[in-house]
Design a protein around this motif. Structure first.
Motif, PDB file in Angstrom:
ATOM      1  N   ASN A 566       0.816  -0.992  -0.110  1.00  0.00           N
ATOM      2  CA  ASN A 566      -0.206   0.034   0.036  1.00  0.00           C
ATOM      3  C   ASN A 566       0.859   1.213  -0.035  1.00  0.00           C
ATOM      4  OD1 ASN A 566       0.737  -0.766   2.910  1.00  0.00           O
ATOM      5  ND2 ASN A 566      -0.513   1.281   3.233  1.00  0.00           N
ATOM      6  N   ILE A 567       0.448   2.428  -0.403  1.00  0.00           N
ATOM      7  CA  ILE A 567       1.086   3.647  -0.450  1.00  0.00           C
ATOM      8  C   ILE A 567       0.220   4.943   0.138  1.00  0.00           C
ATOM      9  CG2 ILE A 567       0.746   4.056  -2.889  1.00  0.00           C
ATOM     10  CD1 ILE A 567       4.188   3.909  -0.872  1.00  0.00           C
ATOM     11  N   ILE A 568       0.834   5.831   0.612  1.00  0.00           N
ATOM     12  CA  ILE A 568      -0.036   6.966   1.097  1.00  0.00           C
ATOM     13  C   ILE A 568      -0.132   7.911  -0.396  1.00  0.00           C
ATOM     14  CG2 ILE A 568       2.212   8.332   1.337  1.00  0.00           C
ATOM     15  CD1 ILE A 568      -1.320   8.814   3.200  1.00  0.00           C
ATOM     16  N   ALA A 569       0.413   7.901  -1.413  1.00  0.00           N
ATOM     17  CA  ALA A 569       0.204   8.467  -2.584  1.00  0.00           C
ATOM     18  C   ALA A 569      -0.731   7.890  -3.319  1.00  0.00           C
ATOM     19  CB  ALA A 569       1.715   8.202  -3.381  1.00  0.00           C
ATOM     20  N   GLY A 570      -1.332   6.852  -2.863  1.00  0.00           N
ATOM     21  CA  GLY A 570      -2.645   6.423  -3.333  1.00  0.00           C
ATOM     22  C   GLY A 570      -3.978   7.448  -3.128  1.00  0.00           C
TER      23      GLY A 570
END
Length: 643
Positions: A566-570
């Protein structure tokens, strides 16, 4: 009641694209399933505890016959068969079926498992439903692997997930696991793994997460896939929120974290991709997040561990990212002049960390790939257009924040330096024949690397009209545009394009890049091109519960190897829709302008947007765009003053 509940982010597991490793989170921990099982549970993390090799498998005994979970494909296997399931940010529900007729007797069981992470560890609930007229003697036979937890100091939770542990035995609690199941009856068993014992998991629908859900604008649309893409983008942010009492901020926004890796927070992607949306989600606690980065030594670090300890090396984008986050914070609340002064000190110190180049002394040499975005080939290194252009934007913005807050920074000097940088970026690095920027090495060697990072120069406001037009001309299929996204390196660049490491080297991109490119095009007055980029991403909302770190541009999916959790930039997808398509532009003086861009495929509506005490709704329809503020219609582009 918040406009969203966690049920609104539920995801049908039958639609999940591989790789199929799925995680769920509580405020302080995460846990994953065992793939291809109905009931199996794998690793879990609850800082400071890590249990990366924990494995709980389940088998059943029904009337003396063993029924195995994790049935293998193919005829003849008579174990428990996976059927379907649902992901929600805080739990994973899976369904299985066992339906066998033998010796004149039907055994037909439905099995539902629910795994919910607790404060540490998890709770697994198993519900068996008898679908026949027969009575069955049933027992659950769990097998928890004899592993131990790894107790890892909060200061050491960096990019790589913690390894197996040798510290503490993992407690295992359960109720009586034997029962008589009457015809069409139902029985539930509860198993708890981890030091939380039999304490029920915390209610994730109340507390800080509920506050965040209450601040989220609601987007609806009849454009196929758009609404789901928006929700999955929001879910990508929600799974990065931690509310741990020992973390440096509450909430703490991790870069990734579900699998125990990148539980740290990078200044770069925290501030660089969705600052306005994070400001909405975090409210006043956004200032705490900014201060936590300022307290770390970003001249020699790129991220902070959960306790605020600095990690890594100096990152060229950290200063600009923090200024971007501060600008978003200023739009919704006045900033203390001391905070602006501290931000200035950090940006200037980071500038001094990267030496001026040897031509004019205006541009900075940002070092090699370890300080930049890690393209694997020689190319976008040393004296580069980006982030030199972002540095100019940051200096201008610091001057604005100083004027607004009374921080008394040298604003004339800052603005003059910014203009010099923009001038020299074009004069020294623009190659008009190639229609692209060159990178220059200390010995004078130059490279033409057709990296998506060039579009950051456009977004930073450093490009004259002819330069902007040349850059945009490269956005075409077979170059940067793929059917399912954008390529981080143009496929027409034979020196640098590759297909193995896709986030910055080609054949795909870091998840924040494609929606940020679309946002850049909206900001440049290119709405048709912007929509052409964003529409290529809508498949992601249909096939991911939350977005992975990177994904391919020429086929739907992400690489099967490496950390792709997962990634916060999503969150950038939702940011692009709010500030690009819907044109919601918060300004650091607290004012707001809204300039939507209608799109041919359909209609879009936004509600539940609260900004400085104003209630705002936006509707984009084929023949009319309607903006209402506090129930009163306003014209597109009209300045909405702060309250």
């Amino acid at each position: 009641m918040p406009p969203y509940s966690l049920d609104d982010f539920s995801f049908d597991l039958r639609r999940a694209a591989p790789p199929a490793e799925l995680w769920v989170r509580s405020a302080t921990g995460t846990v994953t399933q065992l793939a291809n099982t109905v009931c199996g549970v794998g690793a879990w993390f609850a800082p400071p505890l890590a249990a990366p090799d924990s494995r709980l498998t389940i088998s059943f005994e029904v009337d003396g016959r063993r029924v195995v979970d994790a049935a293998r494909p193919g005829a003849g296997d008579r174990g428990l068969l996976p059927a379907c399931g649902t992901w929600r940010p805080d739990r994973l529900v899976r369904h299985g079926t066992y339906h066998q007729y033998a010796d004149g007797r039907l055994t037909s069981l439905a099995v539902e498992s629910t795994v919910v992470p607790g404060a540490a560890g998890y709770e697994l609930t198993l519900t068996l439903t008898n679908r026949s007229n027969n009575t069955h003697e049933v027992s659950i036979q769990p097998d928890l692997a004899p592993t131990k937890t790894h107790r890892v100091p909060l200061s050491e939770w960096g990019w790589v997930p913690p390894g197996p542990g040798t510290d503490d035995e993992i407690p295992f609690h359960h109720s009586d696991l034997t029962a008589t199941l009457p015809p069409h009856g139902k029985i539930t068993f509860t198993l708890t793994v981890g030091p939380s014992g039999q304490t029920p998991p915390p209610d994730t629908q109340t507390g800080p997460l509920a506050d965040v859900l209450g601040r989220l604008p609601v987007l609806t649309s009849d454009i196929p896939g758009l609404e789901q893409y928006y929700r999955r983008s929001l879910a990508s942010g929600l799974v990065c929120f931690w509310d741990h009492p020992d973390f440096v901020t509450q909430p703490f926004i991790a870069t990734s974290g579900l699998d125990g890796g990148a539980l740290c927070a990078y200044a770069w992607d925290t501030g660089g991709y969705a600052p306005n949306l994070l400001s909405l989600m975090l409210g006043d606690s956004l200032v705490d997040t900014i201060e936590s980065f300022l307290d770390a030594d970003l001249t020699d670090r790129y991220a902070i561990a959960p306790d605020g300890t600095g990690l890594g090396v100096a990152y060229a984008y950290s200063g600009w990212s923090l200024v971007s986050l501060a600008r978003a914070a200023a739009a919704e609340r006045p900033l203390d002049p001391t905070l602006v002064s501290r931000l200035y000190d950090v940006v200037i110190a980071l500038d001094k960390r990267f030496q001026p180049d040897d031509q004019t002394g205006v541009l900075r040499d940002y070092g090699d790939q370890s300080n930049l975005l890690e393209m694997r080939s020689t190319g976008w290194e040393h004296v580069v257009a980006s982030p030199n252009a972002e540095r100019a934007w940051a200096l201008d913005t610091l001057a604005d924040l100083s004027d607004l807050s009374g921080a008394a920074l040298p604003t004339t000097e800052l603005r003059d330096s910014a203009q010099q940088i923009r001038t020299e970026v074009i004069r020294q690095l623009w190659d008009a024949d190639a229609g692209w920027f060159r990178s220059r090495y200390p010995d004078g060697h130059t490279e033409l690397a057709y990296s998506i990072q060039a579009y950051d120069v456009l977004r930073a406001g450093a490009c004259p009209l002819d330069v902007a037009a040349a850059l945009i001309s490269h956005l075409r299929p077979g170059a940067f545009l793929g059917e399912y996204g954008v390529s981080s390196v143009s496929a027409e660049d034979p020196l640098h394009y590759e297909t193995a490491d896709i986030d910055w080297s080609g054949a795909g991109a870091y998840t924040g890049e494609a929606p940020q490119l679309a946002l850049t095009l909206w900001e440049q007055g290119e709405p048709d091109r912007a929509w052409d980029v964003l529409r290529r991403l809508l498949w992601m909302g249909e096939h991911y519960p939350y977005f992975p770190q990177d994904h391919y541009s020429d086929k739907p999916g992400a690489p099967a190897t490496g950390r792709r959790i997962n990634i916060i930039a999503g969150l950038t997808g939702a940011e692009s829709l709010l500030t690009g398509l819907l044109g919601i532009h918060p300004h650091p003086d607290g004012s707001l302008t809204i300039t939507p861009s209608p799109v041919a495929p359909g209609n879009v509506r936004l509600s539940n947007l609260s900004y400085r005490g104003h209630a705002i709704e936006v509707a984009i329809e084929s023949r009319r765009t309607t903006i209402t503020v506090d129930g009163r219609e306003v014209a597109p582009g009209q300045v909405i003053p702060p309250r």
